[in-house]
Design an enzyme around this catalytic site. Structure first.
Site, short mmCIF file in Angstrom:
data_model
loop_
_atom_site.label_atom_id
_atom_site.label_comp_id
_atom_site.label_asym_id
_atom_site.label_seq_id
_atom_site.Cartn_x
_atom_site.Cartn_y
_atom_site.Cartn_z
N SER A 72 0.84 -1.19 0.00
CA SER A 72 0.00 0.00 0.00
C SER A 72 0.88 1.25 0.00
CB SER A 72 -0.95 -0.03 1.21
OG SER A 72 -2.02 0.87 1.03
N ASP A 327 -8.31 -5.72 -5.90
CA ASP A 327 -8.07 -4.62 -4.98
C ASP A 327 -8.43 -3.29 -5.63
OD1 ASP A 327 -7.10 -2.89 -3.04
OD2 ASP A 327 -4.99 -3.19 -3.60
N HIS A 352 -5.72 -6.84 -1.61
CA HIS A 352 -4.70 -5.87 -1.25
C HIS A 352 -3.45 -6.56 -0.71
CE1 HIS A 352 -3.66 -1.72 -0.79
NE2 HIS A 352 -3.55 -1.76 0.53
#
Length: 393
Positions: A72, A327, A352
């Site tokens: 991320s 995601d 994710h």
């Protein structure tokens, strides 16, 4: 990284980003005034990491090859670390990065389109159709004469509604739930923001498998929400679970970073997705930031793009950009190889940064294959870095 690190006998180091966790340079005053929080930036955080690497290598008998790994926003940092300090970092694994959101080439509703597609493909198209209808139906039923009583009977709220007004917060919460379910739509049980069963979206959508409307749609949604709110069937009344959020100082730091270098417009409700219309966009985000901080926010919109060249990444080398295509953040991911010296791995069945998680017997083949490719390249770059270092010495 735990399993790979053990396999190659690596030292694994978690370094805090300045102003987060316990790394507060001015203690409790760190977020008071520009003379304190003005030192919060990606460039300065990367410089901290560089100092740490130099320090660790000074203590080593032979120079260590370094791989930066992140998921991320951490993926962005991992990639930037390799780009900024290639003499210290042999390579990077950037899983579910969001670099493209800083170039303003990602459509503001692309994220919501991916969530909609994930929900639609999880069971059948009735799921997304029902969700799209639900925004209007929820308000219509809640504000009807019988609405409050109906909602209390159907949901058995832990804190019963006394008026219809909470339906607006209820709708806002649903938005967040769909985002989190898409991000953590793993093929096994997982406890990230909150505990979820395996394949949570499929289980959720199995309760919205017909064309519902009115009160029947509300009842079907209630059954579906148990997948998120009561997955173990232990609760006797309905309430949304409290998600794990950052501590207060972290939230302040993140808010400042979002407004000074991570600012990007996002929107949801369009004809292309299942979300209700909203007014969120880049200009609205700038307006909100300016009301919070007395800063020229407009100047910061392209700061990351200009400092790190995220628009084309043609000079980026020895970086693996992996993306789970389930995601929503893959909308801002690096989906095409920018050059011959960086790698892109797109994982069709991945949520994710699933490739950073421990391996699991329920992992789809695309996840297992992604990890195998990642290991090959990381080992290659470690060897190359060592060879160059020793030849130079």
């Amino acid at each position: 990284m735990w399993q790979f690190g053990e396999k190659i006998n690596a030292l694994i180091v978690f370094a805090e980003h300045r102003y987060y966790g316990k790394s507060l340079p001015f203690g409790n005053d760190s977020m008071i005034g520009r003379d304190h929080f003005g030192y919060l930036s990606t460039e300065q955080a990367l410089a901290d990491f560089a100092e740490l690497v130099v320090h660790l290598n000074q203590e080593a008998s032979t120079p260590r090859s370094v791989i930066s790994i992140g998921g991320s926003h951490g993926a962005n940092l991992a990639a930037f670390f390799r780009m900024k300090y290639p003499h210290l970092v042999a390579g990077a694994l950037a899983s579910s990065s969001t670099l493209k959101k800083f170039s303003n080439i990602t459509s503001c509703d692309k994220y919501s389109q991916i969530i909609t597609s994930t929900f639609k493909n999880a069971y059948n198209e009735h799921c997304t159709e029902n969700i799209k209808k639900s925004w209007t139906v929820l308000k219509d039923v809640a504000f009807a004469e019988y609405g409050v009583q109906f909602f209390n009977e159907v949901f058995n709220f832990c804190e019963p509604w006394k008026a219809a007004d909470p339906v607006n917060n209820f709708i806002y919460e649903l938005n967040s739930i769909y985002w989190h379910m898409a991000m953590t739509n793993y093929p096994y049980e997982a406890d990230v923001y909150t505990f979820l069963p395996a394949n949570p979206i499929r289980k959720f959508c199995s309760n919205l498998d017909e064309n519902y409307d009115g009160q029947e749609l509300v009842k079907a949604l209630r059954r579906a929400l148990d997948v998120y709110a009561n997955p173990k069937g232990e609760k006797k009344c309905f309430e949304f679970p409290k998600r794990r959020l950052m501590q207060e100082s972290d939230q302040k730091a993140w808010s400042f970073q979002r407004c000074t270098e991570l600012i990007t417009g996002m929107c949801e409700g369009t004809n292309n997705n299942m979300f209700p219309p909203d007014n969120n966009n880049l200009q609205e985000e700038i307006k909100g930031c300016k009301s919070t901080y007395d800063l020229p926010v407009e100047r910061y919109v392209n700061r990351i793009r200009d400092h790190f060249g995220v628009e084309k990444l043609k000079t980026a080398t020895n970086i693996i950009f992996s993306n789970g295509l389930l995601d929503p953040w893959s909308a801002a991911g690096v989906l095409r190889t920018p050059n011959d010296e960086s790698i892109v791995i797109n994982i069709p069945e991945g949520a994710h940064h699933i490739d950073l998680r421990y391996s699991n017997p329920l992992d789809p083949p695309s996840v297992t294959q992604a990890r195998e490719v990642e290991e090959l390249y990381l080992k290659k770059w470690i060897r190359q870095f060592r060879r160059k270092t020793y030849n130079f010495m």
